[in-house]
Motif scaffolding. Sequence first.
Motif, PDB file in Angstrom:
ATOM      1  N   UNK A  27     -28.875  42.245  -7.843  1.00 52.24           N
ATOM      2  CA  UNK A  27     -29.941  43.197  -8.173  1.00 52.24           C
ATOM      3  C   UNK A  27     -31.302  42.527  -8.236  1.00 52.24           C
ATOM      4  N   UNK A  28     -31.359  41.374  -8.867  1.00 54.51           N
ATOM      5  CA  UNK A  28     -32.622  40.626  -8.951  1.00 54.51           C
ATOM      6  C   UNK A  28     -33.088  40.228  -7.552  1.00 54.51           C
ATOM      7  N   UNK A  29     -32.185  39.777  -6.718  1.00 55.61           N
ATOM      8  CA  UNK A  29     -32.555  39.376  -5.356  1.00 55.61           C
ATOM      9  C   UNK A  29     -33.079  40.581  -4.570  1.00 55.61           C
ATOM     10  N   UNK A  30     -32.446  41.737  -4.749  1.00 57.31           N
ATOM     11  CA  UNK A  30     -32.921  42.948  -4.072  1.00 57.31           C
ATOM     12  C   UNK A  30     -34.333  43.291  -4.530  1.00 57.31           C
ATOM     13  N   UNK A  41     -35.639  47.396   5.248  1.00 54.67           N
ATOM     14  CA  UNK A  41     -34.637  48.299   4.664  1.00 54.67           C
ATOM     15  C   UNK A  41     -33.401  47.504   4.256  1.00 54.67           C
ATOM     16  N   UNK A  42     -33.122  47.518   2.973  1.00 54.01           N
ATOM     17  CA  UNK A  42     -31.963  46.802   2.451  1.00 54.01           C
ATOM     18  C   UNK A  42     -30.759  47.725   2.296  1.00 54.01           C
ATOM     19  N   UNK A  43     -31.019  49.010   2.349  1.00 54.56           N
ATOM     20  CA  UNK A  43     -29.953  50.004   2.304  1.00 54.56           C
ATOM     21  C   UNK A  43     -30.080  50.881   3.531  1.00 54.56           C
ATOM     22  N   UNK A  44     -29.020  51.552   3.862  1.00 56.45           N
ATOM     23  CA  UNK A  44     -29.075  52.453   5.021  1.00 56.45           C
ATOM     24  C   UNK A  44     -30.080  53.558   4.748  1.00 56.45           C
ATOM     25  N   UNK A  45     -30.754  54.033   5.773  1.00 55.31           N
ATOM     26  CA  UNK A  45     -31.764  55.086   5.583  1.00 55.31           C
ATOM     27  C   UNK A  45     -31.162  56.373   5.034  1.00 55.31           C
ATOM     28  N   UNK A  46     -32.023  57.218   4.504  1.00 58.86           N
ATOM     29  CA  UNK A  46     -31.592  58.490   3.915  1.00 58.86           C
ATOM     30  C   UNK A  46     -30.752  59.327   4.873  1.00 58.86           C
ATOM     31  N   UNK A  52     -25.012  52.560   0.804  1.00 58.66           N
ATOM     32  CA  UNK A  52     -24.463  51.320   1.332  1.00 58.66           C
ATOM     33  C   UNK A  52     -25.571  50.434   1.890  1.00 58.66           C
ATOM     34  N   UNK A  53     -25.322  49.147   1.867  1.00 61.55           N
ATOM     35  CA  UNK A  53     -26.293  48.185   2.374  1.00 61.55           C
ATOM     36  C   UNK A  53     -26.506  48.316   3.869  1.00 61.55           C
ATOM     37  N   UNK A  59     -26.502  40.973   4.213  1.00 57.62           N
ATOM     38  CA  UNK A  59     -26.753  39.538   4.321  1.00 57.62           C
ATOM     39  C   UNK A  59     -27.328  38.991   3.018  1.00 57.62           C
ATOM     40  N   UNK A  60     -28.254  39.714   2.411  1.00 61.85           N
ATOM     41  CA  UNK A  60     -28.852  39.258   1.151  1.00 61.85           C
ATOM     42  C   UNK A  60     -27.783  39.134   0.067  1.00 61.85           C
ATOM     43  N   UNK A  61     -26.959  40.163  -0.088  1.00 58.20           N
ATOM     44  CA  UNK A  61     -25.898  40.116  -1.106  1.00 58.20           C
ATOM     45  C   UNK A  61     -24.951  38.947  -0.842  1.00 58.20           C
TER      46      UNK A  61
END
Length: 108
Positions: A27-30, A41-46, A52-53, A59-61
């Motif tokens: 969460x902190x990294x996000x 975009x770190x999550x899939x678009x609306x 979901x990522x 990759x970040x997680x």
Amino acid sequence: MGRRQARVDALYGELRERHGGRVVPVGRAFQQAMQARPELELRRPLRDDFVHYSGAGAFLAAAVFYAVLYGDPVGLPAPVELGVSDEDARLLSELAAEAVRRVGSAPR
């Protein structure tokens, strides 16, 4: 960093002290990544599901988990199927390393 994330960090720190183990500060990294590169975009678009990522978020997680378990993730290549550029992979792995350093969860 927001107050909510600061509180989450504090709670995780208390649990780590009380029960041992390590904190994996995804969460902190996000939050750090959203501040550093708001357009990434770190999550899939609306139009997808926004739960979901995206490839960058995955990759970040993964880089955060790598940093906690094995050490410095900087320089790890992103799998081609994630669609993350080398430049973004470098930034995200640096942010992952920074997040882990801040909470003190690096391997001993």
